[in-house]
Design a protein around this motif. Structure first.
Motif, PDB file in Angstrom:
ATOM      1  N   THR A   1       0.862  -1.188   0.000  1.00  0.00           N
ATOM      2  CA  THR A   1       0.000   0.000   0.000  1.00  0.00           C
ATOM      3  C   THR A   1       0.895   1.232   0.000  1.00  0.00           C
ATOM      4  O   THR A   1       2.042   1.184   0.454  1.00  0.00           O
ATOM      5  CB  THR A   1      -0.932   0.061   1.232  1.00  0.00           C
ATOM      6  N   GLN A   2       0.362   2.312  -0.529  1.00  0.00           N
ATOM      7  CA  GLN A   2       1.076   3.587  -0.529  1.00  0.00           C
ATOM      8  C   GLN A   2       0.067   4.710  -0.369  1.00  0.00           C
ATOM      9  O   GLN A   2      -0.966   4.713  -1.024  1.00  0.00           O
ATOM     10  CB  GLN A   2       1.851   3.766  -1.838  1.00  0.00           C
TER      11      GLN A   2
ATOM     12  N   ASN B   1      -5.786  13.409  -4.892  1.00  0.00           N
ATOM     13  CA  ASN B   1      -5.634  13.814  -6.286  1.00  0.00           C
ATOM     14  C   ASN B   1      -6.850  13.277  -7.030  1.00  0.00           C
ATOM     15  O   ASN B   1      -7.080  12.070  -7.052  1.00  0.00           O
ATOM     16  CB  ASN B   1      -4.348  13.235  -6.869  1.00  0.00           C
ATOM     17  N   GLY B   2      -7.598  14.142  -7.631  1.00  0.00           N
ATOM     18  CA  GLY B   2      -8.827  13.761  -8.313  1.00  0.00           C
ATOM     19  C   GLY B   2      -8.642  12.846  -9.507  1.00  0.00           C
ATOM     20  O   GLY B   2      -9.590  12.231  -9.971  1.00  0.00           O
ATOM     21  N   GLU B   3      -7.431  12.714 -10.019  1.00  0.00           N
ATOM     22  CA  GLU B   3      -7.184  11.890 -11.200  1.00  0.00           C
ATOM     23  C   GLU B   3      -6.511  10.560 -10.860  1.00  0.00           C
ATOM     24  O   GLU B   3      -6.242   9.760 -11.749  1.00  0.00           O
ATOM     25  CB  GLU B   3      -6.338  12.669 -12.200  1.00  0.00           C
ATOM     26  N   LEU B   4      -6.246  10.308  -9.591  1.00  0.00           N
ATOM     27  CA  LEU B   4      -5.564   9.080  -9.197  1.00  0.00           C
ATOM     28  C   LEU B   4      -6.363   7.834  -9.568  1.00  0.00           C
ATOM     29  O   LEU B   4      -5.788   6.798  -9.903  1.00  0.00           O
ATOM     30  CB  LEU B   4      -5.282   9.111  -7.693  1.00  0.00           C
ATOM     31  N   TYR B   5      -7.694   7.942  -9.572  1.00  0.00           N
ATOM     32  CA  TYR B   5      -8.516   6.788  -9.953  1.00  0.00           C
ATOM     33  C   TYR B   5      -8.239   6.374 -11.398  1.00  0.00           C
ATOM     34  O   TYR B   5      -8.354   5.197 -11.747  1.00  0.00           O
ATOM     35  CB  TYR B   5     -10.007   7.081  -9.748  1.00  0.00           C
ATOM     36  N   LYS B   6      -7.847   7.330 -12.261  1.00  0.00           N
ATOM     37  CA  LYS B   6      -7.530   7.001 -13.654  1.00  0.00           C
ATOM     38  C   LYS B   6      -6.275   6.129 -13.739  1.00  0.00           C
ATOM     39  O   LYS B   6      -6.190   5.236 -14.574  1.00  0.00           O
ATOM     40  CB  LYS B   6      -7.329   8.272 -14.479  1.00  0.00           C
ATOM     41  N   VAL B   7      -5.308   6.396 -12.875  1.00  0.00           N
ATOM     42  CA  VAL B   7      -4.084   5.590 -12.837  1.00  0.00           C
ATOM     43  C   VAL B   7      -4.419   4.168 -12.400  1.00  0.00           C
ATOM     44  O   VAL B   7      -3.964   3.198 -12.996  1.00  0.00           O
ATOM     45  CB  VAL B   7      -3.042   6.222 -11.890  1.00  0.00           C
ATOM     46  N   VAL B   8      -5.244   4.038 -11.356  1.00  0.00           N
ATOM     47  CA  VAL B   8      -5.627   2.717 -10.862  1.00  0.00           C
ATOM     48  C   VAL B   8      -6.410   1.957 -11.927  1.00  0.00           C
ATOM     49  O   VAL B   8      -6.170   0.762 -12.157  1.00  0.00           O
ATOM     50  CB  VAL B   8      -6.428   2.846  -9.547  1.00  0.00           C
TER      51      VAL B   8
ATOM     52  N   TYR C   1      -1.260 -10.340 -15.527  1.00  0.00           N
ATOM     53  CA  TYR C   1      -0.169 -10.666 -14.607  1.00  0.00           C
ATOM     54  C   TYR C   1      -0.695 -10.995 -13.204  1.00  0.00           C
ATOM     55  O   TYR C   1       0.070 -11.077 -12.251  1.00  0.00           O
ATOM     56  CB  TYR C   1       0.821  -9.497 -14.529  1.00  0.00           C
ATOM     57  N   LYS C   2      -2.017 -11.129 -13.108  1.00  0.00           N
ATOM     58  CA  LYS C   2      -2.692 -11.461 -11.849  1.00  0.00           C
ATOM     59  C   LYS C   2      -2.453 -10.402 -10.774  1.00  0.00           C
ATOM     60  O   LYS C   2      -2.297 -10.706  -9.609  1.00  0.00           O
ATOM     61  CB  LYS C   2      -2.286 -12.847 -11.356  1.00  0.00           C
ATOM     62  N   LEU C   3      -2.430  -9.148 -11.193  1.00  0.00           N
ATOM     63  CA  LEU C   3      -2.316  -8.032 -10.269  1.00  0.00           C
ATOM     64  C   LEU C   3      -3.594  -7.220 -10.309  1.00  0.00           C
ATOM     65  O   LEU C   3      -4.208  -7.063 -11.359  1.00  0.00           O
ATOM     66  CB  LEU C   3      -1.132  -7.134 -10.638  1.00  0.00           C
ATOM     67  N   MET C   4      -3.978  -6.720  -9.150  1.00  0.00           N
ATOM     68  CA  MET C   4      -5.182  -5.895  -9.040  1.00  0.00           C
ATOM     69  C   MET C   4      -4.858  -4.722  -8.121  1.00  0.00           C
ATOM     70  O   MET C   4      -4.125  -4.876  -7.147  1.00  0.00           O
ATOM     71  CB  MET C   4      -6.322  -6.726  -8.464  1.00  0.00           C
ATOM     72  N   PHE C   5      -5.412  -3.573  -8.454  1.00  0.00           N
ATOM     73  CA  PHE C   5      -5.123  -2.356  -7.715  1.00  0.00           C
ATOM     74  C   PHE C   5      -6.409  -1.776  -7.151  1.00  0.00           C
ATOM     75  O   PHE C   5      -7.452  -1.822  -7.800  1.00  0.00           O
ATOM     76  CB  PHE C   5      -4.436  -1.339  -8.636  1.00  0.00           C
ATOM     77  N   GLY C   6      -6.320  -1.231  -5.954  1.00  0.00           N
ATOM     78  CA  GLY C   6      -7.477  -0.614  -5.320  1.00  0.00           C
ATOM     79  C   GLY C   6      -7.133   0.793  -4.878  1.00  0.00           C
ATOM     80  O   GLY C   6      -5.966   1.119  -4.646  1.00  0.00           O
TER      81      GLY C   6
END
Length: 64
Positions: free
Chosen positions: A20-21, A26-33, A43-48
Motif C-alpha cells: 500500500t502507498q 488527487n482527483g485523477e488518481l482513480y484514472k491511474v488505478v 499478470y494477476k495483479l489488481m489495484f485498489g
C-alpha cells in the motif's frame, strides 16, 4: 434454501495484499488505478484505491 459457506481451501479469486502507498488527494488518481487494472490483469495483479482521512491509499493485490 441452503446456506453456502466457504472455507480457505475452497476460495477462488482470493486476493493477497502486496503493498500500500498513501498519497495526497488527487482527483485523477482513480484514472491511474483503472489504467493499471486494465493493463496488468494478465499478470494477476489488481489495484485498489481508497480514501482514508485526508489521504488516498493505493493497494496492490495478487489475485489467485
Amino acid at each position: 434454501m441452503e446456506d453456502q459457506h466457504t472455507n480457505s481451501s475452497d476460495q477462488h479469486g482470493k486476493l493477497d495484499l502486496i503493498a500500500t502507498q498513501r498519497f495526497s488527494p488527487n482527483g485523477e488518481l482513480y484514472k491511474v488505478v483503472d489504467f493499471l487494472n486494465k493493463n496488468l490483469k494478465d499478470y494477476k495483479l489488481m489495484f485498489g484505491l481508497t480514501k482514508k482521512e485526508d489521504k488516498m491509499v493505493i493497494s496492490v493485490y495478487e489475485a489467485d
